[in-house]
Write a protein that holds these residues in place. Structure first.
Motif, PDB file in Angstrom:
ATOM      1  N   ASN A 146     -76.065  98.331 -17.327  1.00 21.44           N
ATOM      2  CA  ASN A 146     -76.598  99.091 -18.446  1.00 21.44           C
ATOM      3  C   ASN A 146     -76.075  98.423 -19.723  1.00 21.44           C
ATOM      4  O   ASN A 146     -74.908  98.584 -20.079  1.00 21.44           O
ATOM      5  N   ALA A 147     -76.931  97.673 -20.377  1.00 20.69           N
ATOM      6  CA  ALA A 147     -76.526  96.907 -21.562  1.00 20.69           C
ATOM      7  C   ALA A 147     -76.139  97.803 -22.732  1.00 20.69           C
ATOM      8  O   ALA A 147     -75.261  97.446 -23.526  1.00 20.69           O
ATOM      9  N   ASP A 148     -76.752  98.976 -22.841  1.00 21.94           N
ATOM     10  CA  ASP A 148     -76.429  99.883 -23.936  1.00 21.94           C
ATOM     11  C   ASP A 148     -74.989 100.388 -23.846  1.00 21.94           C
ATOM     12  O   ASP A 148     -74.303 100.521 -24.850  1.00 21.94           O
ATOM     13  N   ASP A 149     -74.538 100.678 -22.621  1.00 17.44           N
ATOM     14  CA  ASP A 149     -73.187 101.190 -22.418  1.00 17.44           C
ATOM     15  C   ASP A 149     -72.193 100.104 -22.024  1.00 17.44           C
ATOM     16  O   ASP A 149     -70.983 100.347 -22.020  1.00 17.44           O
ATOM     17  N   GLY A 150     -72.681  98.917 -21.646  1.00 15.49           N
ATOM     18  CA  GLY A 150     -71.804  97.849 -21.178  1.00 15.49           C
ATOM     19  C   GLY A 150     -71.149  98.197 -19.851  1.00 15.49           C
ATOM     20  O   GLY A 150     -69.963  97.961 -19.657  1.00 15.49           O
ATOM     21  N   VAL A 151     -71.936  98.759 -18.913  1.00 15.39           N
ATOM     22  CA  VAL A 151     -71.389  99.227 -17.643  1.00 15.39           C
ATOM     23  C   VAL A 151     -72.135  98.595 -16.463  1.00 15.39           C
ATOM     24  O   VAL A 151     -73.362  98.691 -16.374  1.00 15.39           O
TER      25      VAL A 151
END
Length: 121
Positions: A66-71
């Motif tokens: 998840n690029a938005d959360d960096g997860v």
């Protein structure tokens, strides 16, 4: 190298490992699975776990980012379905290198004790 924040959950067949790696490039990550060892690398992050049970790389494993959360979320199959992995909440134990989990005594008995006699000065 930076050890990322992570969390591990399990169901009867899989371990789910959530790894927080903000600013990592999704195109530059590596995952290594071998028995009780799991290694994850995404520059500048490196995570090595020694698990309390065996996992396998058999085509059922999944990885999402998840690029938005960096997860990164990794779903890894257990070698023995239904096995309960104990101690997944003991994160420092999981981070310890293989073989470092056994404690050796800090004090060793060398032989008989004799009273110490001090001579007058």
């Amino acid at each position: 190298m930076i050890t990322p924040a992570f969390d591990i959950t399990q169901d009867p067949d899989f371990l789910t490992i959530t790894i927080k790696v903000p600013y990592a490039r999704v195109s530059e990550f590596d995952l290594y699975i071998d028995g009780e060892d799991l290694k994850f690398y995404a520059k500048p992050y490196f995570l090595r776990l020694t698990l309390p049970g065996r996992i396998v790389e058999d085509g059922r494993q999944k990885a999402t980012y998840n690029a938005d959360d960096g997860v990164f979320t990794l779903q890894v199959p257990k070698e023995t379905p239904g096995q309960q992995f104990e101690g997944l909440n003991l994160l420092t134990s999981l981070l310890a290198p293989k073989g470092a989990r056994t404690c050796k005594p800090l004090i060793e008995e060398m032989g008989e004790c004799f009273p110490l006699v001090m001579a007058p000065v």
